[in-house]
Design a protein around this motif. Structure first.
Motif, mmCIF file in Angstrom:
data_model
loop_
_atom_site.group_PDB
_atom_site.id
_atom_site.type_symbol
_atom_site.label_atom_id
_atom_site.label_comp_id
_atom_site.label_asym_id
_atom_site.label_seq_id
_atom_site.Cartn_x
_atom_site.Cartn_y
_atom_site.Cartn_z
ATOM 1 N N VAL A 29 0.656 -1.157 0.056
ATOM 2 C CA VAL A 29 -0.021 -0.053 0.139
ATOM 3 C C VAL A 29 0.671 1.196 0.175
ATOM 4 N N VAL A 30 1.836 1.191 1.102
ATOM 5 C CA VAL A 30 2.797 2.550 0.746
ATOM 6 C C VAL A 30 3.432 2.585 -0.565
ATOM 7 N N GLU A 31 4.012 1.549 -1.224
ATOM 8 C CA GLU A 31 4.705 1.851 -2.322
ATOM 9 C C GLU A 31 3.668 2.310 -3.422
ATOM 10 N N THR A 32 2.425 1.954 -3.522
ATOM 11 C CA THR A 32 1.347 2.507 -4.317
ATOM 12 C C THR A 32 1.106 4.106 -4.004
ATOM 13 N N ILE A 33 1.035 4.469 -2.694
ATOM 14 C CA ILE A 33 1.109 5.838 -2.476
ATOM 15 C C ILE A 33 2.074 6.459 -3.239
ATOM 16 N N LEU A 34 3.349 5.952 -2.734
ATOM 17 C CA LEU A 34 4.452 6.843 -3.258
ATOM 18 C C LEU A 34 4.666 7.155 -4.836
ATOM 19 N N ARG A 35 3.968 5.844 -5.562
ATOM 20 C CA ARG A 35 4.106 6.113 -6.952
ATOM 21 C C ARG A 35 2.814 6.938 -7.259
ATOM 22 N N GLU A 36 1.712 6.959 -6.778
ATOM 23 C CA GLU A 36 0.388 7.411 -7.342
ATOM 24 C C GLU A 36 0.283 9.050 -6.626
ATOM 25 N N SER A 37 0.603 9.227 -5.197
ATOM 26 C CA SER A 37 0.157 10.416 -4.658
ATOM 27 C C SER A 37 1.063 10.612 -3.433
ATOM 28 N N SER A 38 2.288 10.669 -3.591
ATOM 29 C CA SER A 38 3.077 10.939 -2.455
ATOM 30 C C SER A 38 3.056 12.275 -1.826
ATOM 31 N N SER A 39 3.244 12.502 -0.555
ATOM 32 C CA SER A 39 3.119 13.706 -0.114
ATOM 33 C C SER A 39 4.026 14.761 -0.655
ATOM 34 N N VAL A 40 5.025 14.405 -1.415
ATOM 35 C CA VAL A 40 6.136 15.245 -1.910
ATOM 36 C C VAL A 40 5.963 15.337 -3.508
ATOM 37 N N PRO A 41 5.006 15.780 -4.158
ATOM 38 C CA PRO A 41 4.602 15.405 -5.433
ATOM 39 C C PRO A 41 5.587 16.082 -6.622
ATOM 40 N N THR A 42 6.542 17.164 -6.223
ATOM 41 C CA THR A 42 6.991 17.921 -7.033
ATOM 42 C C THR A 42 8.486 18.229 -6.263
ATOM 43 N N TRP A 43 9.566 18.742 -7.275
ATOM 44 C CA TRP A 43 10.820 19.340 -6.672
ATOM 45 C C TRP A 43 11.248 20.347 -7.685
ATOM 46 N N ARG A 44 12.042 21.044 -7.369
ATOM 47 C CA ARG A 44 12.866 22.180 -7.982
ATOM 48 C C ARG A 44 14.313 21.993 -8.492
ATOM 49 N N ARG A 45 14.314 22.540 -9.597
ATOM 50 C CA ARG A 45 15.967 22.634 -10.085
ATOM 51 C C ARG A 45 15.947 23.969 -10.937
ATOM 52 N N ILE A 46 17.305 24.426 -11.559
ATOM 53 C CA ILE A 46 17.357 25.233 -12.134
ATOM 54 C C ILE A 46 18.371 25.138 -13.147
ATOM 55 N N THR A 47 18.211 25.553 -14.606
ATOM 56 C CA THR A 47 19.279 25.129 -15.495
ATOM 57 C C THR A 47 20.571 26.156 -15.588
ATOM 58 N N THR A 48 21.555 25.449 -15.753
ATOM 59 C CA THR A 48 22.691 26.265 -15.799
ATOM 60 C C THR A 48 23.518 26.785 -17.065
ATOM 61 N N ALA A 49 22.694 25.952 -18.092
ATOM 62 C CA ALA A 49 23.235 26.417 -19.583
ATOM 63 C C ALA A 49 21.674 25.863 -20.296
ATOM 64 N N PRO A 50 21.848 26.336 -21.448
ATOM 65 C CA PRO A 50 20.874 25.951 -22.637
ATOM 66 C C PRO A 50 20.962 24.376 -22.515
ATOM 67 N N VAL A 51 19.612 23.543 -22.516
ATOM 68 C CA VAL A 51 19.790 22.199 -22.665
ATOM 69 C C VAL A 51 18.374 21.747 -23.086
ATOM 70 N N SER A 52 18.446 20.521 -23.926
ATOM 71 C CA SER A 52 17.463 19.978 -24.585
ATOM 72 C C SER A 52 16.687 18.785 -23.480
ATOM 73 N N VAL A 53 15.340 18.944 -23.398
ATOM 74 C CA VAL A 53 14.575 17.969 -22.620
ATOM 75 C C VAL A 53 13.661 17.419 -23.639
ATOM 76 N N GLY A 54 14.074 16.263 -24.268
ATOM 77 C CA GLY A 54 13.282 15.750 -25.339
ATOM 78 C C GLY A 54 13.586 16.802 -26.342
ATOM 79 N N GLU A 55 12.617 17.035 -27.258
ATOM 80 C CA GLU A 55 12.938 18.001 -28.154
ATOM 81 C C GLU A 55 12.436 19.545 -27.817
ATOM 82 N N VAL A 56 12.284 19.756 -26.489
ATOM 83 C CA VAL A 56 12.090 21.046 -26.195
ATOM 84 C C VAL A 56 13.434 21.600 -25.661
ATOM 85 N N GLU A 57 13.506 22.767 -26.053
ATOM 86 C CA GLU A 57 14.876 23.615 -25.826
ATOM 87 C C GLU A 57 14.568 24.596 -24.360
#
Length: 364
Positions: free
Chosen positions: A244-272
């Motif tokens: 059950v705990v593993e399911t919650i972690l996959r689907e609706s964990s209490s920490v759903p997002t986290w932040r980062r910042i780019t240091t240089a131009p970078v491609s994510v998939g086909e998005v620049e």
């Protein structure tokens, strides 16, 4: 999955990446996607709030979650020793006893009306367990819980200026308490968190920065994980708590997002993505593995094993209670911040019983 590896959210002012494989690549590339913005206030702080914090000497130099420099490795290694597999395993009996005691209190409360499972069962055991793991004593747990919730709102919420001022006073009070603990550790070094960090040679500000977020993230997010899991299980029988705990972690964990910042131009998939752009990573609820909820790489959550253990133990101890009760509120008030989401309260009653609301959560 949307099929779009990265999209710009005008409201948030950030690039959002939800696709698990892309999130994984970002987390494993801390040079291109630095953690410098990981603990910055999402809502710009007012001048009045900043003055309150400055008056307390409040500062958060890079230490753990927001550190991409050479000091990160020794600080992380020192803190990681508190969360070794052996130490985590050793604390299970304490976690079990603490939750069982509070389940008994909840059962007693249900005889006269409704009970808030967040307040009565989920709130304090993670804090008490963490303090034991970190070998910290003489800590006012209700104060720590209040400081933690209010600091999360200050740094990851959308408070207006009046609310910011209230939250800043709380954060300043917490920070001054941390400074007193550091001063005590310098007078007499022990084997607790503060003593270890002082012995490592960190400045007062660095010790306070480590302790500030460790004492918050090490227990409040676990309370939120347990609360989220409890909400899913009300009125249901539990066969496998760990699953059950593993399911919650996959689907609706209490920490759903986290932040980062780019240091240089970078491609994510086909998005620049340009340099200097904030990025919001979706950690849960997008088809990724449970482990992604704790991050990956050099900034993976040090308390992942402890959080899993505590959530499993909470479900095992509260399972019979959860299956026997019914929810009073179909949609309970939520903690709904940029990177934290969980029920504020979970009012339950026995089927056919009167819903007597007893909770100290007044703000919806």
């Amino acid at each position: 999955m949307s099929g779009c590896p990265a999209r710009y959210d005008e409201t948030l002012g950030m690039w959002v990446i939800d696709e698990p494989d892309e999130v994984r690549e970002v987390l494993l590339d801390p040079e291109t996607f630095r953690p410098d913005n990981a603990v910055l206030a999402h809502t710009a702080l007012s001048v009045k709030a900043l003055r309150v914090l400055q008056g307390a000497g409040f500062t958060l130099p890079p230490t753990l979650a927001n550190n991409a420099g050479p000091s990160h490795r020794p600080i992380r290694a020192a803190v990681a020793r508190f969360f070794s597999p052996a130490r985590v395993a050793a604390v299970e009996p304490l976690a079990r006893r603490l939750v069982a005691e509070r389940v008994t209190l909840a059962e007693a409360g249900l005889r006269s009306g409704a009970v808030d499972l967040v307040e009565v069962v989920a709130a304090e055991p993670p804090a008490l367990v963490l303090l034991d793991v970190l070998r910290l004593r003489d800590v006012d747990v209700p104060a720590l819980k209040a400081w933690s919730r209010e600091s999360l709102e200050l740094f990851w919420g959308w408070p207006d200026e009046d609310r910011q001022l209230e939250l800043a006073h709380s954060a300043a009070e917490f920070y001054m308490w941390l400074r007193r603990r550091v001063e005590a550790a310098r007078r007499e070094t022990g084997d607790d968190l503060f003593g270890v960090l002082v012995e490592l040679g960190l400045s007062d500000e660095e010790v306070c920065a480590v302790a500030y977020f460790l004492l918050i993230a090490g227990q409040e997010t676990t309370t939120q994980l347990i609360s989220t899991t409890f909400r899913r299980l009300i009125g249901r029988t539990v066969d496998d708590a760990a699953a059950v705990v593993e399911t919650i972690l996959r689907e609706s964990s209490s920490v759903p997002t986290w932040r980062r910042i780019t240091t240089a131009p970078v491609s994510v998939g086909e998005v620049e993505l340009p340099a200097g752009e904030p990025v919001l990573l979706g950690l849960t609820g997008h088809g990724g593995p449970a482990d992604l909820a704790f991050g990956l790489g050099i900034h993976r959550c040090l308390g992942a094993g402890l959080a899993r253990l505590e959530a499993r133990v909470a479900v095992e101890c509260a399972g019979p209670l959860l299956s026997a009760v019914q929810a009073v509120e179909a949609d309970p008030p939520m903690i709904d911040l940029l990177s934290f989401r969980a029920p504020k309260r979970l009012l339950v009653t026995l089927p056919g019983g009167q819903a007597l609301i007893r909770t100290n959560v007044d703000r919806d």
